[in-house]
Design a protein around this motif. Structure first.
Motif, PDB file in Angstrom:
ATOM      1  N   ALA A 290    -106.741  45.248  55.178  1.00  0.00           N
ATOM      2  CA  ALA A 290    -107.302  45.751  53.647  1.00  0.00           C
ATOM      3  C   ALA A 290    -105.355  45.522  52.576  1.00  0.00           C
ATOM      4  O   ALA A 290    -105.728  45.297  51.660  1.00  0.00           O
ATOM      5  CB  ALA A 290    -108.409  46.976  53.846  1.00  0.00           C
ATOM      6  N   LEU A 291    -104.397  46.428  52.826  1.00  0.00           N
ATOM      7  CA  LEU A 291    -103.485  46.771  52.424  1.00  0.00           C
ATOM      8  C   LEU A 291    -102.481  45.928  52.330  1.00  0.00           C
ATOM      9  O   LEU A 291    -102.227  45.790  51.357  1.00  0.00           O
ATOM     10  CB  LEU A 291    -102.915  48.326  54.283  1.00  0.00           C
ATOM     11  CG  LEU A 291    -101.669  48.642  52.582  1.00  0.00           C
ATOM     12  CD1 LEU A 291    -101.346  49.249  51.613  1.00  0.00           C
ATOM     13  CD2 LEU A 291    -100.223  49.350  54.014  1.00  0.00           C
ATOM     14  N   PRO A 292    -102.512  44.651  53.060  1.00  0.00           N
ATOM     15  CA  PRO A 292    -101.731  43.853  52.267  1.00  0.00           C
ATOM     16  C   PRO A 292    -102.342  42.636  51.701  1.00  0.00           C
ATOM     17  O   PRO A 292    -101.676  42.415  50.727  1.00  0.00           O
ATOM     18  CB  PRO A 292    -101.372  42.761  54.610  1.00  0.00           C
ATOM     19  CG  PRO A 292    -101.700  44.270  55.497  1.00  0.00           C
ATOM     20  CD  PRO A 292    -102.873  44.597  54.728  1.00  0.00           C
ATOM     21  N   ALA A 293    -103.397  42.809  51.692  1.00  0.00           N
ATOM     22  CA  ALA A 293    -104.042  41.863  50.673  1.00  0.00           C
ATOM     23  C   ALA A 293    -104.263  43.440  49.593  1.00  0.00           C
ATOM     24  O   ALA A 293    -104.137  42.342  48.179  1.00  0.00           O
ATOM     25  CB  ALA A 293    -105.658  42.176  50.378  1.00  0.00           C
ATOM     26  N   TRP A 294    -104.316  43.864  49.276  1.00  0.00           N
ATOM     27  CA  TRP A 294    -104.275  45.017  48.228  1.00  0.00           C
ATOM     28  C   TRP A 294    -102.721  44.997  47.225  1.00  0.00           C
ATOM     29  O   TRP A 294    -102.441  44.758  46.301  1.00  0.00           O
ATOM     30  CB  TRP A 294    -104.583  46.296  48.178  1.00  0.00           C
ATOM     31  CG  TRP A 294    -106.327  47.042  48.527  1.00  0.00           C
ATOM     32  CD1 TRP A 294    -107.051  45.972  48.352  1.00  0.00           C
ATOM     33  CD2 TRP A 294    -105.625  48.267  49.077  1.00  0.00           C
ATOM     34  NE1 TRP A 294    -108.281  46.635  48.932  1.00  0.00           N
ATOM     35  CE2 TRP A 294    -107.826  47.839  49.682  1.00  0.00           C
ATOM     36  CE3 TRP A 294    -105.705  49.300  49.928  1.00  0.00           C
ATOM     37  CZ2 TRP A 294    -108.642  49.043  50.143  1.00  0.00           C
ATOM     38  CZ3 TRP A 294    -105.967  50.305  50.792  1.00  0.00           C
ATOM     39  CH2 TRP A 294    -107.053  49.679  50.292  1.00  0.00           C
ATOM     40  N   ARG A 295    -101.840  44.754  48.558  1.00  0.00           N
ATOM     41  CA  ARG A 295    -100.314  44.395  47.928  1.00  0.00           C
ATOM     42  C   ARG A 295    -100.293  42.914  46.900  1.00  0.00           C
ATOM     43  O   ARG A 295     -99.224  42.861  46.325  1.00  0.00           O
ATOM     44  CB  ARG A 295     -99.459  44.531  49.061  1.00  0.00           C
ATOM     45  CG  ARG A 295     -99.190  46.213  49.414  1.00  0.00           C
ATOM     46  CD  ARG A 295     -98.179  46.204  51.021  1.00  0.00           C
ATOM     47  NE  ARG A 295     -98.473  47.419  51.306  1.00  0.00           N
ATOM     48  CZ  ARG A 295     -97.284  47.959  52.627  1.00  0.00           C
ATOM     49  NH1 ARG A 295     -97.493  46.852  53.313  1.00  0.00           N
ATOM     50  NH2 ARG A 295     -97.435  49.105  52.832  1.00  0.00           N
ATOM     51  N   MET A 296    -101.657  42.077  47.656  1.00  0.00           N
ATOM     52  CA  MET A 296    -100.950  40.987  46.719  1.00  0.00           C
ATOM     53  C   MET A 296    -101.675  40.681  45.656  1.00  0.00           C
ATOM     54  O   MET A 296    -102.206  39.725  45.100  1.00  0.00           O
ATOM     55  CB  MET A 296    -101.032  40.301  47.893  1.00  0.00           C
ATOM     56  CG  MET A 296    -100.845  39.852  48.953  1.00  0.00           C
ATOM     57  SD  MET A 296     -99.196  38.507  48.581  1.00  0.00           S
ATOM     58  CE  MET A 296    -100.352  37.706  48.431  1.00  0.00           C
ATOM     59  N   GLY A 297    -102.583  42.174  44.853  1.00  0.00           N
ATOM     60  CA  GLY A 297    -103.681  42.001  43.613  1.00  0.00           C
ATOM     61  C   GLY A 297    -105.248  40.815  44.062  1.00  0.00           C
ATOM     62  O   GLY A 297    -104.834  40.766  43.740  1.00  0.00           O
ATOM     63  N   ARG A 298    -105.542  41.142  45.766  1.00  0.00           N
ATOM     64  CA  ARG A 298    -106.700  40.943  45.801  1.00  0.00           C
ATOM     65  C   ARG A 298    -107.308  42.469  46.513  1.00  0.00           C
ATOM     66  O   ARG A 298    -106.462  42.455  47.086  1.00  0.00           O
ATOM     67  CB  ARG A 298    -106.531  39.895  46.813  1.00  0.00           C
ATOM     68  CG  ARG A 298    -105.688  38.864  46.111  1.00  0.00           C
ATOM     69  CD  ARG A 298    -106.356  37.969  45.379  1.00  0.00           C
ATOM     70  NE  ARG A 298    -107.926  37.521  44.534  1.00  0.00           N
ATOM     71  CZ  ARG A 298    -108.138  36.140  45.396  1.00  0.00           C
ATOM     72  NH1 ARG A 298    -106.948  35.548  45.883  1.00  0.00           N
ATOM     73  NH2 ARG A 298    -109.278  35.732  45.846  1.00  0.00           N
TER      74      ARG A 298
END
Length: 667
Positions: A290-298
């Motif tokens: 989840a964290l990589p997606a959150w950093r991408m704005g998703r």
């Protein structure tokens, strides 16, 4: 309250807390009582004389001031809004089977049923008192989260605590396991209903909220001075009753566990194993996926369903967990919800807000992503954005392409350019203009051009004791920036023009290769080569600039998709302090360089041998070559960063047929 030993001990501790409250009240009333005696003595012609008159005139104003101050403190303690956990409320219409199961469990335990049910994106369950006037309940026509709240609209009735359930439990556990896990939690409503324990809890929560109110920064000096006194008194009272309050809660937990022993005892032992497993899977899913997606704005919209996939994958890999997958044939607890998809989406958005600090609803820079779209929408974009950032930094440092690449005037981004820069410190290039990459979609003048969705920020931070009374200091979300010292040091040193080093004597270092001296104090970069340290510092500064936009507004936004939450789903908790629970500290410069170098390798693999981005439920983004996950890449990347040795990585590339000199497509 039952006859359990823990319940009796809890009541005794509650009485001790109430005695502390009575003593504080007595101390506040003592000057007023003495003043009343002196005034009454003067009225009866008994306490006369200059000494009594002076004492009377000196003590009466002091008594009035103390009484006024005590009244103000009592008003702040009574009206301060206690902290409330951020949750997704579940109306009874949205989960009738779940409410029915909880009420049956309460009947078996002979305790009051919880007044409502809410979900939290964490692996825990508890009872939460929400009877404070600031928490509601609102009028019956506006709020239906509390079962039967409209039946006594004319007169306020005692309300049982709210049952908060960890959302991963509903998806991973079976119905029987969930009932066994909730038994000791629901049993806590019995001791909680005792008047003495309830009064002691209200007093402690009020003091805690008053401390939070006093800690909030204010510009008015008079208000600051008044609230400083209120905070000092509240902290003093909290310290005096802290031990008794802690023992009271232990007694309540002991009584609840003792009462729940007769309910599904054997099944509860098995269910506790699932609690630990669910916690491990949830933590791995948040930090790796989840964290990589959150950093991408998703934000992944089905986190709870992802827990099931992650734990199923764990059971496939781990022989010790083989038996856990066989449980999946039984009825999952999420079947107790009418619309599990909507609830999962609301819990996933709340998890993103709590652990990363995203906005309240979807938008152009904050949109949901399905698991089927994750490899293309998150993994591929992340790798190409990181690769583009890496080459922008190399451009700023004046690094030339590798000898086997295209001519500098029309150079394209290649992996060999990065490898040669980190492994050939003695190579000098002839004089010439700086290298400029002309790949489609690549713009060194616009560092954030390829980023269509920047990681959101949030405003304000709050005292840990009360999320309901936050401060106003603006902060950036966790993992949004690199270490400040490294970033500022590298940003303060502008890159040297390419021709400067190129025109010097043969063997001069390339631009940006400043040696290890500027990074001698950075423990993270102490064991790396000078070029790796310089590149890591520049990447840290570049990422810090990209992810430091003006404070994002956390004002009104689209309502989160919590249709199952009912009309009473308005946030009653303060959301100005997000993220409340950052998952990880900001990435170090070494980690940033490793991530960007790995991304460049993966982009070269996708554009050279047709590899594809993938999602590993336990490890996050992964590279698939021929349908199989490419392994052992991380150690070879670290060898290049720490030792400047590219031989293991080049051998790995040759084994898979990846051509480092071939141009790659950037974001």
């Amino acid at each position: 309250m039952g006859v359990e030993a823990g319940a009796q001990a809890a009541r005794a501790r509650a009485l001790a807390v109430l005695r502390m409250r009575s003593r504080a009240l007595a101390v506040a009333l003592l000057p007023a009582a003495v003043a009343v005696i002196l005034l009454a003595g003067a009225a009866g012609d008994r306490l006369e004389g200059p000494v009594w008159d002076a004492t009377r005139w000196a003590l009466t104003p002091v008594a009035a001031l103390v009484l006024l101050a005590a009244g103000g403190i009592a008003l702040v303690v009574a009206r301060a809004r206690p902290a409330m956990s951020p949750t997704v409320p579940i109306a009874e219409e949205a989960a009738p089977d779940l409410y029915r199961m909880v009420r049956d469990l309460a009947d078996r335990l002979d305790v009051p049923a919880p007044s409502a049910i809410a979900l939290t994106p964490d692996c825990d369950s508890w009872l939460e008192d929400r009877t404070h006037p600031a928490h509601g309940p609102p009028p019956a026509e506006e709020h239906d989260d509390i079962a039967g709240s409209g039946r006594h609209a004319q007169r306020r009735q005692p309300v049982a605590p709210v049952l908060v359930i960890g959302s991963p439990f509903l998806w991973w556990m079976r119905v029987g396991e969930l009932r066994a896990v909730l038994a000791p939690v629901v049993a806590g409503t019995g001791p909680s209903a005792h008047p003495d324990i309830a009064a002691a809890r209200r007093f402690v929560r009020g003091l805690d909220a008053a401390v939070a109110v006093a800690s909030a920064p204010r510009r008015d000096p008079v208000t600051r001075a008044v609230l400083a006194g209120v905070g000092w008194v509240a902290r003093l009272l909290l310290r005096s009753c802290r031990a008794h309050a802690a023992e009271m809660e232990r007694g309540v937990a002991s009584a609840a566990a003792e009462r729940a022993q007769a309910v599904d005892y054997g099944l509860r032992i098995v269910a506790q194993e699932q609690v630990g497993l669910a916690y491990a899977g949830w933590d791995r899913l948040l930090t790796r996926v989840a964290l990589p997606a959150w950093r991408m704005g998703r934000w992944p919209s089905r986190l709870d369903a992802g827990v099931v996939a992650a734990l199923t994958e764990l059971s496939r890999r781990d022989r010790l967990a083989e038996g856990f997958a066989s449980r999946l044939g039984e009825r999952p607890a999420c079947d107790l919800l009418e619309e599990p998809g909507a609830v999962d989406e609301a819990a996933s958005l709340l998890a993103a807000r709590l652990f990363h600090g995203g906005p309240a609803g979807s938008g152009p820079d904050w949109s949901p992503v399905d698991w089927s779209e994750y490899p293309e929408e998150v993994v591929d974009r992340k790798w190409r954005l990181d690769a583009a950032r890496l080459h922008r930094v190399l451009d700023a440092m004046g690094v030339r392409p590798a000898p086997g690449d295209a001519p500098p005037a029309s150079a394209a981004p290649t992996l060999s350019r990065v490898l040669d820069h980190l492994t050939e410190p003695d190579r000098a290039w002839p004089p010439g203009p700086p290298c400029t990459i002309t790949a489609p979609g690549y713009s060194p003048a616009a560092p954030a051009a390829g980023r269509s969705a920047a990681a959101p920020t949030s405003a304000a931070t709050t005292p840990a004791s009360a999320a309901a009374a936050p401060a106003s200091a603006t902060t950036a979300p966790a993992a949004a920036s690199a270490p400040a010292a490294t970033a500022s040091a590298s940003a303060a040193t502008p890159p040297e023009p390419a021709g400067t080093a190129a025109g010097g004597p043969a063997g001069a270092p390339l631009p940006g290769d400043t040696g290890a001296a500027p990074f001698a104090d950075d423990e993270d970069l102490a064991d790396t080569t000078p070029r790796s340290a310089a590149l890591a510092a520049r990447l840290s500064a570049e990422l810090a600039r990209e992810e430091a936009p003006p404070a994002a507004a956390t004002g009104p936004g689209p309502v989160p998709p919590a249709a199952a939450a009912g009309p009473g789903s308005a946030a009653l908790w303060d959301d100005r302090a997000l993220p409340l629970f950052p998952l990880q500290p900001p990435r170090t410069a070494r980690e940033l360089l490793a991530d960007h170098l790995t991304a460049m390798v993966c982009c070269a693999a996708m554009d050279s041998v047709g590899a594809t981005p993938g999602l590993d439920w336990l490890d996050g983004p992964s590279l698939l070559v021929g349908g199989e996950r490419a392994a052992d890449l991380a150690p070879k990347v670290l060898t290049l960063i720490e030792d400047g040795d590219a031989v293991p990585l080049r051998a790995w590339l040759a084994e898979l047929g990846i051509r480092p000199e071939k141009p790659v497509r950037l974001a």
